[in-house]
Design a protein around this motif. Structure first.
Motif, PDB file in Angstrom:
ATOM      1  N   TYR A  66      30.928  31.351   0.051  1.00 59.62           N
ATOM      2  CA  TYR A  66      29.841  30.362   0.062  1.00 59.62           C
ATOM      3  C   TYR A  66      28.797  30.701   1.113  1.00 59.62           C
ATOM      4  N   GLU A  67      28.450  31.975   1.228  1.00 55.19           N
ATOM      5  CA  GLU A  67      27.467  32.416   2.211  1.00 55.19           C
ATOM      6  C   GLU A  67      26.783  33.676   1.707  1.00 55.19           C
ATOM      7  N   ILE A  68      25.477  33.602   1.527  1.00 58.81           N
ATOM      8  CA  ILE A  68      24.705  34.726   1.013  1.00 58.81           C
ATOM      9  C   ILE A  68      24.826  35.948   1.918  1.00 58.81           C
ATOM     10  N   GLY A 120      32.936  19.707   2.202  1.00 60.67           N
ATOM     11  CA  GLY A 120      31.970  19.625   1.124  1.00 60.67           C
ATOM     12  C   GLY A 120      31.651  20.957   0.478  1.00 60.67           C
ATOM     13  N   ILE A 121      32.419  22.004   0.819  1.00 59.30           N
ATOM     14  CA  ILE A 121      32.204  23.325   0.240  1.00 59.30           C
ATOM     15  C   ILE A 121      32.962  23.427  -1.081  1.00 59.30           C
ATOM     16  N   PRO A 122      32.307  23.872  -2.165  1.00 62.46           N
ATOM     17  CA  PRO A 122      32.991  23.988  -3.456  1.00 62.46           C
ATOM     18  C   PRO A 122      34.185  24.931  -3.408  1.00 62.46           C
ATOM     19  N   VAL A 123      35.220  24.595  -4.134  1.00 67.03           N
ATOM     20  CA  VAL A 123      36.392  25.454  -4.252  1.00 67.03           C
ATOM     21  C   VAL A 123      36.548  25.860  -5.705  1.00 67.03           C
ATOM     22  N   ALA A 124      37.167  27.002  -5.914  1.00 65.69           N
ATOM     23  CA  ALA A 124      37.247  27.584  -7.253  1.00 65.69           C
ATOM     24  C   ALA A 124      38.324  26.909  -8.098  1.00 65.69           C
ATOM     25  N   LYS A 125      38.104  25.647  -8.399  1.00 64.20           N
ATOM     26  CA  LYS A 125      38.979  24.936  -9.326  1.00 64.20           C
ATOM     27  C   LYS A 125      38.203  23.769  -9.917  1.00 64.20           C
ATOM     28  N   LEU A 126      38.618  23.327 -11.096  1.00 62.53           N
ATOM     29  CA  LEU A 126      37.933  22.215 -11.734  1.00 62.53           C
ATOM     30  C   LEU A 126      38.055  20.949 -10.899  1.00 62.53           C
ATOM     31  N   GLY A 164      21.575  34.892  -7.519  1.00 64.61           N
ATOM     32  CA  GLY A 164      21.449  34.110  -8.741  1.00 64.61           C
ATOM     33  C   GLY A 164      22.751  33.432  -9.125  1.00 64.61           C
ATOM     34  N   LEU A 165      23.840  34.183  -9.072  1.00 61.91           N
ATOM     35  CA  LEU A 165      25.142  33.611  -9.419  1.00 61.91           C
ATOM     36  C   LEU A 165      25.612  32.622  -8.359  1.00 61.91           C
ATOM     37  N   PHE A 166      25.273  32.883  -7.094  1.00 62.27           N
ATOM     38  CA  PHE A 166      25.633  31.951  -6.022  1.00 62.27           C
ATOM     39  C   PHE A 166      24.965  30.596  -6.244  1.00 62.27           C
ATOM     40  N   ILE A 167      23.673  30.616  -6.560  1.00 56.15           N
ATOM     41  CA  ILE A 167      22.949  29.373  -6.792  1.00 56.15           C
ATOM     42  C   ILE A 167      23.508  28.646  -8.014  1.00 56.15           C
ATOM     43  N   SER A 168      23.891  29.385  -9.037  1.00 58.29           N
ATOM     44  CA  SER A 168      24.507  28.766 -10.212  1.00 58.29           C
ATOM     45  C   SER A 168      25.845  28.118  -9.850  1.00 58.29           C
ATOM     46  N   TYR A 169      26.583  28.783  -8.972  1.00 63.78           N
ATOM     47  CA  TYR A 169      27.859  28.248  -8.502  1.00 63.78           C
ATOM     48  C   TYR A 169      27.643  26.926  -7.769  1.00 63.78           C
ATOM     49  N   VAL A 170      26.618  26.899  -6.922  1.00 60.54           N
ATOM     50  CA  VAL A 170      26.257  25.661  -6.224  1.00 60.54           C
ATOM     51  C   VAL A 170      25.885  24.592  -7.245  1.00 60.54           C
ATOM     52  N   GLY A 171      25.171  25.012  -8.282  1.00 61.34           N
ATOM     53  CA  GLY A 171      24.728  24.073  -9.301  1.00 61.34           C
ATOM     54  C   GLY A 171      25.859  23.407 -10.059  1.00 61.34           C
ATOM     55  N   ILE A 172      26.800  24.191 -10.571  1.00 63.11           N
ATOM     56  CA  ILE A 172      27.883  23.578 -11.341  1.00 63.11           C
ATOM     57  C   ILE A 172      28.798  22.745 -10.442  1.00 63.11           C
ATOM     58  N   ALA A 173      28.884  23.116  -9.161  1.00 63.81           N
ATOM     59  CA  ALA A 173      29.680  22.324  -8.219  1.00 63.81           C
ATOM     60  C   ALA A 173      29.033  20.966  -7.989  1.00 63.81           C
ATOM     61  N   SER A 174      27.717  20.960  -7.838  1.00 70.83           N
ATOM     62  CA  SER A 174      27.000  19.705  -7.575  1.00 70.83           C
ATOM     63  C   SER A 174      26.925  18.816  -8.810  1.00 70.83           C
ATOM     64  N   GLY A 180      29.544  18.357 -10.556  1.00 71.15           N
ATOM     65  CA  GLY A 180      30.861  17.735 -10.580  1.00 71.15           C
ATOM     66  C   GLY A 180      31.922  18.571 -11.251  1.00 71.15           C
ATOM     67  N   TRP A 181      31.518  19.753 -11.742  1.00 68.94           N
ATOM     68  CA  TRP A 181      32.476  20.610 -12.441  1.00 68.94           C
ATOM     69  C   TRP A 181      33.553  21.161 -11.509  1.00 68.94           C
ATOM     70  N   LEU A 182      33.219  21.380 -10.233  1.00 66.07           N
ATOM     71  CA  LEU A 182      34.163  21.989  -9.301  1.00 66.07           C
ATOM     72  C   LEU A 182      34.616  20.990  -8.237  1.00 66.07           C
TER      73      LEU A 182
END
Length: 507
Positions: free
Chosen positions: A458-460, A209-215, A189-199, A201-203
């Motif tokens: 970034y891998e379940i 193309g892999i999200p990184v933990a920064k704005l 659930g949290l992984f999918i949310s992470y993908v969501g906020i990255a897509s 534009g927040w991250l």
């Protein structure tokens, strides 16, 4: 209100009664409350999918299916763009055909969703797995070419299907403690949310193309961020007001607004998250079926290429891909089974048919020229909208097949909009944290590690691996080693081997 509507409303309002009921009692109560449609066709559908036993409602099944599709349709544009850059093993500068990947992805996803609905009767959608496509494109494909990567996934899927056809996979699943299943579900659930906020534009994202933990760069992405955030707020507003189809309504409505904004401002930068929503960038109805045929013809021709069979990467990759497929899908399926059980009291064990269909999907994907399929976590959005049966999965399948012809229109819906549904899924799935036995270190540590590694890597499958390893370790140091099922120890050991093997195929 007619008698049927009244009884169905009663089923909805009494959904919490089965907390103190056995599955048999719940099924009997649902049957007594349900009235089949007078329309023979609709009535036959209701009977086939066991609407009476599960307390399902036709409208919610359709809305749930549409909602899931809208939440995961991004894969039809993300997967081709990600994998199409993978070079051929012939080293002639040729890369995988993009439309071929899209066509194979939509075709196999549609077929597998329909099979899942018809034979497993669960509202779970399948498509090409995020994370696995990156592994194929950058790790395996970087060494063996896209042909070698397809051959590897093909061979690993044969092993996967063989295991799924035997009682071994079900035996392994039954040995997993419920606390680990909960940990995996929360992590997903949290992984999918992470993908969501990255897509949205927040991250920020790396070169792959892999999200990184920064704005991300907010001054460049403020429009998609605002649109995505408003979409999420609209979903939450409608959902908590109990408006049917909250997610679908929000996505469709906000997509229209996004298209108007993108077109009126004439966005021409293809790196802009709203680029595809600009009607002036529309490329028309173009299809390259010759490219699709070339992808799989080149793959089968490469079976005679000695570069593939003399490379140790081939054999290590077969093992790694099989493990990822097995536990990525099994972990996700276990989480959905638990989610469905909380709403129906009828899904106590993962369906063996679902496991077989899931494993066959990977084989079909590799043969047609796309990356391995898996159960999609976005199915949770449809379940939250009330989907309980395989009819919702069939709706997904039909929409995937329609997307083959209508993709130029579907792809106008930008990722920041569909990503809001991903965040909503995480919000719904995090509720399972209330059932975790946090006071017990053998569940506290695995849950934490599962969440951490799914998001950070970034891998379940990595999160699933750390959940097992963490559980086995904590049971040993707390003096409960004898209570651990031998299969769990074996799996923990295999995951350690998995990490060691994975190190040899990274580039």
């Amino acid at each position: 209100m007619d008698n049927k509507s009244l009884k169905q409303t009663q089923v909805e309002n009494e959904s919490e009664l089965f907390i103190n009921e056995t599955p048999e009692q719940t099924a009997q109560r649902n049957k007594e409350a349900f009235v089949f449609s007078n329309n023979k066709a609709i009535g036959s559908i209701e009977k086939y999918f066991k609407f009476d036993t599960l307390g399902a409602i036709m409208k919610k099944e359709i809305i749930g299916g549409i909602t899931t599709f809208l939440a995961l349709m991004y894969i039809l544009s993300v997967n081709p763009s990600l994998v199409s850059g993978t070079s051929s093993i012939n080293n002639d500068g040729t890369t995988m055909n993009e439309f071929g990947i899209f066509f194979a992805t939509a075709l196999v996803s549609g077929i597998c969703c329909i099979l899942m609905g018809l034979f497993a009767n669960i509202p779970v959608a399948m498509s090409t797995s995020m994370g696995m496509n990156a592994l194929v494109a950058f790790n395996i494909g970087g060494t063996l070419g896209f042909e070698g990567a397809m051959i590897v996934t093909m061979l690993s899927s044969i092993v996967f299907v063989t295991v799924s056809l035997t009682p071994l996979r079900s035996f392994i699943i039954k040995s997993i403690p419920k606390g680990i299943v909960l940990a995996i579900g929360i992590g997903i659930g949290l992984f999918i949310s992470y993908v969501g906020i990255a897509s949205m534009g927040w991250l920020g994202k790396d070169e792959a193309g892999i999200p990184v933990a920064k704005l991300g760069i907010l001054r460049e992405n403020y429009v998609p961020i605002i649109l995505g955030s408003i979409t999420l707020m609209l979903i939450l507003f409608l959902a908590f007001k109990k408006i049917p189809g909250a997610v679908a309504i929000s996505l469709i409505g906000m997509s229209v607004i996004a298209i108007i904004i993108a077109t009126s401002t004439n966005i021409t930068n293809n790196k802009d998250l709203l680029f595809k929503a600009n009607l002036s960038n529309w490329e028309g109805w173009k299809y390259d079926f010759e490219g699709f045929a070339w992808n799989w013809k080149s793959t089968f021709k490469a079976f005679g290429n000695t570069k593939i069979w003399t490379s140790p990467v081939t054999y290590i990759s077969i093992f790694v891909v099989m493990l990822i497929n097995f536990f990525d899908a099994t972990g996700t399926m276990a989480a959905f089974t638990n989610q469905l059980d909380s709403k129906t009291n009828q899904h106590k064990e993962i369906s063996q048919r679902a496991l077989v269909i899931d494993s066959m999907g990977t084989m079909m994907a590799s043969v047609t020229g796309t990356t391995p399929l898996g159960v999609f976590a976005e199915s949770g959005a449809g379940i939250e909208q009330g989907a309980k049966t395989g009819l919702a999965a069939i709706v997904n399948g039909v929409l995937f097949l329609l997307a083959i012809a209508l993709f130029p229109i579907f792809k106008l819906i930008p990722q920041p909009i569909t990503s809001a549904a991903c965040v909503y899924i995480g919000i719904m799935m995090i509720k399972e944290a209330a059932h975790v036995e946090w006071e017990k270190p053998e569940f506290l540590v695995p849950t934490f590690l599962s969440i951490l590694f799914m998001i950070a890597t970034y891998e379940i499958a990595n999160g699933v691996a750390m959940a097992f390893i963490g559980y086995s370790f904590m049971m040993m140091i707390t003096g409960k080693a004898k209570k651990v099922h031998p299969a769990v120890y074996c799996l923990s050991f295999l995951f350690i081997i998995y990490f060691i093997a994975f190190a040899f195929i990274q580039i």
